[in-house]
Write a protein that holds these residues in place. Sequence first.
Motif, short mmCIF file in Angstrom:
data_model
loop_
_atom_site.label_atom_id
_atom_site.label_comp_id
_atom_site.label_asym_id
_atom_site.label_seq_id
_atom_site.Cartn_x
_atom_site.Cartn_y
_atom_site.Cartn_z
N ASN A 75 0.82 -1.21 0.00
CA ASN A 75 0.00 0.00 0.00
C ASN A 75 0.85 1.26 0.00
O ASN A 75 0.36 2.36 -0.30
N ASN A 76 2.13 1.13 0.36
CA ASN A 76 3.02 2.29 0.43
C ASN A 76 3.67 2.60 -0.91
O ASN A 76 4.22 3.68 -1.09
N ILE A 77 3.69 1.64 -1.81
CA ILE A 77 4.29 1.85 -3.13
C ILE A 77 3.24 1.48 -4.17
O ILE A 77 3.00 0.32 -4.46
N ILE A 78 2.61 2.51 -4.71
CA ILE A 78 1.44 2.33 -5.56
C ILE A 78 1.82 2.46 -7.03
O ILE A 78 2.46 3.42 -7.43
N LEU A 79 1.41 1.48 -7.82
CA LEU A 79 1.62 1.54 -9.27
C LEU A 79 0.31 2.01 -9.89
O LEU A 79 -0.71 1.34 -9.78
N ASN A 80 0.34 3.20 -10.52
CA ASN A 80 -0.91 3.74 -11.06
C ASN A 80 -0.71 4.33 -12.45
O ASN A 80 0.38 4.25 -13.01
N ILE A 81 -1.73 4.91 -13.01
CA ILE A 81 -1.78 5.42 -14.38
C ILE A 81 -1.25 4.36 -15.36
O ILE A 81 -0.10 4.39 -15.78
N ASN A 82 -2.10 3.44 -15.69
CA ASN A 82 -1.77 2.37 -16.66
C ASN A 82 -0.53 1.57 -16.25
O ASN A 82 0.22 1.09 -17.09
N ASN A 83 -0.33 1.43 -14.94
CA ASN A 83 0.82 0.69 -14.42
C ASN A 83 2.16 1.23 -14.93
O ASN A 83 3.11 0.48 -15.13
N CYS A 84 2.21 2.54 -15.13
CA CYS A 84 3.44 3.17 -15.63
C CYS A 84 4.04 4.17 -14.64
O CYS A 84 5.11 4.71 -14.91
N VAL A 85 3.37 4.41 -13.54
CA VAL A 85 3.84 5.40 -12.58
C VAL A 85 3.91 4.78 -11.18
O VAL A 85 2.96 4.13 -10.74
N VAL A 86 5.04 4.97 -10.52
CA VAL A 86 5.19 4.52 -9.13
C VAL A 86 4.99 5.73 -8.23
O VAL A 86 5.63 6.77 -8.41
#
Length: 263
Positions: free
Chosen positions: A162-173
């Motif tokens: 939960n502290n390291i989130i992969l977001n925006i089409n799995n392209c942003v950490v």
Amino acid sequence: MPLSYHNFVKKLREIYLEIHGEDAIIGEGDRLKLIGANLSIKDFYKSIDAECSVDEYENFIRELFIEKSNIGREVSSISFDEAKNNIYPRIYNTNIFKQYVHLPYSEWMDENIITYVIDSNDTTSSIDLVMIEKWRISLDYLHEIAIKNLEEITKIDMDDKNNIILNINNCVVNISFKDSYDSARILLTNLIYPQASTLLKSAEFNCAIPNRDAFILWADTQNSGLTSAIQNMIDRSYKDLSYPISTRVFRMNRDGVYIPTPP
């Protein structure tokens, strides 16, 4: 009837002058001086119940100033051995945060600096020059201790996805520990780089720290829509949240963080 913002600031200055014998306002007028810390006057005003009476406003202000005075005295008298395990780094932009001349600081990346705080018992207070002189320690040693402590609390929580989130089409950490030290984790290349490079599938990538509680990393992409979405995320984080730092884009590789040369 609640105080207007103008009258609130006036009352705040009157009470602070009465208690401390000096003006409460520092910098360009939007920061409230407290012993060992400072905060936005507007944030302070918004934090008080809008239905408060004038007397309730005044009592709230007095209690805060007296409480902070006691905290300041406690912090200024703490020994280095007592503080050592609770010292952490903070990154500030000197174009925004101008009240740093009385603080020990390390220059970092252009207009940014690293300052140091004691974080304990639900209170965070800046370490000033008087304290490190009293402790008889160097700035280099203070920095070393702060980084070590930040590494320790980061290691403990690194396994929590939960502290390291992969977001925006799995392209942003998005590093999000929510402990007020997310931006400072850009200093921890040895911990952050291995996991980020694996998630982003890249040996070198971009990163940004738009505010104190944001640390965003992303790989190079030819997708203009994705690039625009990331930039919008950075801009919103910088403009809309407390404690802004920078919209500058840095680069990270296994050797550390650097400012890229313009094309």
